[in-house]
Each structure stands twice: as structure tokens, then as C-alpha cells.
Design an enzyme around this catalytic site. Structure first.
Site, PDB file in Angstrom:
ATOM      1  CG  HIS A  72     -15.207  40.289 -28.658  1.00 46.79           C
ATOM      2  ND1 HIS A  72     -14.892  40.349 -30.003  1.00 46.79           N
ATOM      3  CD2 HIS A  72     -16.322  41.048 -28.518  1.00 46.79           C
ATOM      4  CE1 HIS A  72     -15.769  41.123 -30.636  1.00 46.79           C
ATOM      5  NE2 HIS A  72     -16.636  41.550 -29.744  1.00 46.79           N
ATOM      6  CE1 TYR A 201      -6.362  38.641 -36.032  1.00 47.94           C
ATOM      7  CE2 TYR A 201      -8.244  37.879 -34.759  1.00 47.94           C
ATOM      8  CZ  TYR A 201      -7.179  38.749 -34.934  1.00 47.94           C
ATOM      9  OH  TYR A 201      -6.957  39.730 -34.007  1.00 47.94           O
ATOM     10  N   PRO A 292      -0.074  44.594 -36.598  1.00 46.79           N
ATOM     11  CG  PRO A 292      -1.626  45.567 -38.034  1.00 46.79           C
ATOM     12  CD  PRO A 292      -0.154  45.334 -37.867  1.00 46.79           C
ATOM     13  CE  LYS A 296      -0.915  39.971 -27.825  1.00 47.01           C
ATOM     14  NZ  LYS A 296      -2.139  40.101 -27.089  1.00 47.01           N
ATOM     15  CE1 TYR A 384      -6.184  38.254 -31.211  1.00 46.81           C
ATOM     16  CE2 TYR A 384      -7.794  38.331 -29.444  1.00 46.81           C
ATOM     17  CZ  TYR A 384      -7.367  38.730 -30.696  1.00 46.81           C
ATOM     18  OH  TYR A 384      -8.128  39.614 -31.430  1.00 46.81           O
TER      19      TYR A 384
END
Length: 390
Positions: A72, A201, A292, A296, A384
Site C-alpha cells: 500500500h 480512516y 490500534p 504500531k 505511519y
């Protein structure tokens, strides 16, 4: 029995350490209280940072990942019927993430270590660890109905927050920092192709939602729910309706399918310091837990292990304990950065039960800034995709 390194816990952290030490020619014994089938089916994270993939490749444990993992290069943020894509490689000098479930990482490591003849002992209940502040620690455990002991040069606790290793640190030495968040996640797995090529998200007045996947044919989705939620109170149709409402975006539709699993995941943060006492080292969830939202947990564990394996190898080959002495401080710098990022993602995207309209406007302002400022987007992308292992 004696070994160089006793590893308590057979999750990804313990297994990765076993693998890295084996490849360096250092013997270890891994003790896991559950049976192999349970460990290989335990559902956890599914996003791997660039640095985690690099460590797995270094361990020669990424053959299946490189074939089946989904690369991704971005994530999507949604709010107010708007969407913004964060381009990870463009903002991080080429770093990206992989979708590859923790269960698959664990299966790969167990298969490799078993084939190599590594000492993996399942259904071994560690009762206590003694002599952590001596040069010959002892691990007491039960296996096949018998009490046994294992002496070692070092003990590494990879047995989670409730494990024996963390509480072996003396109370006058150990300090734990914690936060319990006022909401949980209802997670579902569905036999339906993902409705998006990348993770979504979503911020919504109704609460947070996350669209993820396990494979091109299996979707993994989450809904923010109140603490104490019973998954049985959420029939399938209600879940899909709520996901539709929270992901709402003109011209986009969520594909529905049969839900195969439901579970509720509490949200909390925790860090135990120091991560070393004498010859006992903590790694992974034994030392830290993150919500979550920032993806991480597994990645922090892999980072701990990469640092620790390098330190143990240095000690074995050169006699220098410099890296072992620095282990806790080295890892905690990254841990607190990850805790901060996870908290940022969590508080920006979730709706607190006591949240005011002012608080909501601040969240919207932050999301607007990420969409309009390359600097803000780069900060999110860098965290991220994962910081390089020190």
C-alpha cells in the site's frame, strides 16, 4: 538445561528474536504457554511498516510476504463527506506499508524455526523468573505436567502485559504509564472483496470507522463503540448500515458480504519503564501497548527485537555490552514517538462521549490542515510508514 537466551512468549516478537539469533549462531529456547494451533490462529494486527518488512527480509522470513502481501502506497482520510489521500512514498522518500496479517507472520516464523530445529516449546507455562540481576537467571516453568527449570545468560520477556516478565521487574524499579480510552472497536471480518484498494480512516459525528482488508477476497472493518459493548447486540445488518453512514461519500459505495467474525477490542495505552533490569529484557506488549489506530503494535515489537538482537550479537562476538546497556533508552525513544502518534490518530478521528462541539471543530481543523499542508501530511506519513530502526 542451559541456553544463551531464554525467550518467554511465542508471539511475533519472541519468534522473530528466535529467528534472528538462530541465523547469528546464538542458541535460544522459546517458551510459549499456548499450543501451536492457538498461536497460529491468534488474530491481531495486519499492517507492516517498511522497517518491519526490512527486518523480516533480513531474517529470511519474508518469502511468502513478498508474494502474498499487499503493498500500500497511501491511506485515505474521510470527514464531512470529503476524502483526502495521503501519498506515503511521495512524502517519505519512498517508504510504504504492507497488508499482511500477524497470523501469517507467526505461521511463517514457526515453520522456518521448526524446520531449522530451533527450540520452540509450546504449552510451557512460565511460573517465575529468578536471578535477573545475576549472571545466571533461571526460568521456572511447567511443561507436560512437570516442573522444569531453564538457566540462561539472558531472559527476554515477550509474554505481554499480563505476563510474568513485566512483573518480574522490582516494584521500586518498575514504572508503568497508562491511559484507558473511553471507547472500543467492534471489529468484523467479512468474506467480501474490499471496497477500496487502500485503508480508509473515517471521522464521523457517529464515531470512527476503519476500512481495511486481510486479502483481495476478505475485508476487515472496525466501528467505534462504547466500552462494554457486546458484539451480540450488533446484528450484521446494523453493522453494515452503520459502516455505510460513517464512510458516507458521494459516488462511493460499501460492498456488503457475509460476516464471519465479530469481536470487541478495548482501547488503551501503556508503557513500562525501564525495558531492562539486569539480564532481563522486555519487548513488545510486555513493555508497551498502543491503541490500534496508528498500526504500531506489531511494528514496535519488531523494532524492539531488531535492536535487541543486534545488541546480543555484539555481546557474543565482541564482548561489548554497549548496545545492551543502551537497549531500554534506545527503544523507549521510538516507543514514546509511536505512543504520541497513536494518540494523535486516536483523538483526531474518534468521538469522545463527552466531546463538545468545540472539540469537534478542532478535529475538523486538524484534518483540513493535513489535506492542505504538505508539512502536516508529511508528518503523518512519516510516522505511519514507520521511522527507520535505530
Amino acid at each position: 538445561m542451559h541456553t544463551s537466551v531464554a525467550i518467554v512468549g511465542g508471539g511475533p516478537a519472541g519468534l522473530l528474536l528466535s529467528r534472528l539469533l538462530h541465523r547469528a549462531g546464538i542458541d535460544s529456547v522459546l517458551l510459549e504457554r499456548r499450543d501451536r494451533a492457538y498461536v497460529e490462529q491468534r488474530q491481531r494486527a495486519g499492517i507492516l511498516e517498511q522497517s518491519t518488512v526490512d527486518v523480516l527480509r533480513q531474517a529470511r522470513a519474508a518469502e511468502r510476504l513478498d508474494v502474498e502481501g499487499l503493498v500500500h502506497e497511501g491511506i485515505e482520510l474521510r470527514w464531512d463527506n470529503r476524502a483526502h489521500r495521503v501519498d506515503l512514498p511521495a512524502l517519505t522518500d519512498g517508504r510504504r506499508v504492507w497488508v499482511y496479517a500477524q497470523t501469517e507472520v507467526v505461521k511463517d516464523l514457526i515453520a522456518l524455526q521448526s524446520a531449522a530445529g530451533a527450540a520452540l516449546t509450546f504449552e510451557a507455562e512460565v511460573r517465575r523468573i529468578e536471578g535477573a540481576d545475576t549472571d545466571r537467571p533461571t526460568v521456572h516453568y511447567t511443561h507436560e505436567g512437570r516442573e522444569k527449570t531453564l538457566t540462561c545468560d539472558y531472559v527476554v520477556g515477550c509474554d505481554g502485559y499480563h505476563g510474568v516478565a513485566r512483573t518480574t521487574l522490582p516494584q521500586d524499579v518498575r514504572r508503568t504509564y497508562e491511559r484507558v480510552h473511553p471507547y472500543s472497536w467492534l471489529g468484523i471480518t467479512a468474506d467480501v472483496p474490499p471496497s477500496s484498494d487502500e485503508l480508509i480512516y473515517a471521522h464521523s459525528p457517529r464515531g470512527f470507522a476503519l476500512h481495511s482488508m486481510r486479502s483481495p477476497a476478505v475485508s476487515r472493518l472496525y466501528l467505534q463503540v462504547p466500552n462494554g459493548t457486546d458484539p451480540r447486540d450488533w446484528p450484521d445488518e446494523r453493522i453494515w448500515d452503520e459502516l455505510d453512514a460513517r464512510f458516507a461519500l458521494d459516488g462511493w459505495a460499501l460492498t456488503r458480504g457475509p460476516i464471519t467474525s465479530k469481536s470487541v477490542l478495548p482501547m488503551r495505552s501503556s508503557v513500562t519503564e525501564p525495558m531492562r533490569h539486569g539480564r532481563l529484557f522486555l519487548a513488545g506488549d510486555a513493555a508497551h501497548i498502543v491503541p490500534p489506530t496508528g498500526a504500531k503494535g506489531l511494528n514496535l515489537a519488531a523494532s524492539d527485537i531488531a535492536v535487541l538482537a543486534r545488541a546480543i550479537v555484539q555481546q557474543a562476538r565482541t564482548g561489548s555490552g554497549d548496545l545492551l546497556d543502551a537497549y531500554s533508552d534506545t527503544c523507549l525513544r521510538r516507543v514514546w514517538r509511536a505512543e504520541h502518534f497513536s494518540s494523535f490518530m486516536t483523538t483526531t478521528l474518534h468521538t469522545d462521549p463527552d466531546q463538545s462541539d468545540f472539540d469537534t471543530r478542532l478535529q475538523i481543523s486538524q484534518l483540513d490542515r493535513i489535506a492542505s499542508s504538505p508539512h502536516a501530511a508529511a508528518e503523518l506519513a512519516s510516522n505511519y510508514a514507520g521511522l527507520p530502526v535505530v
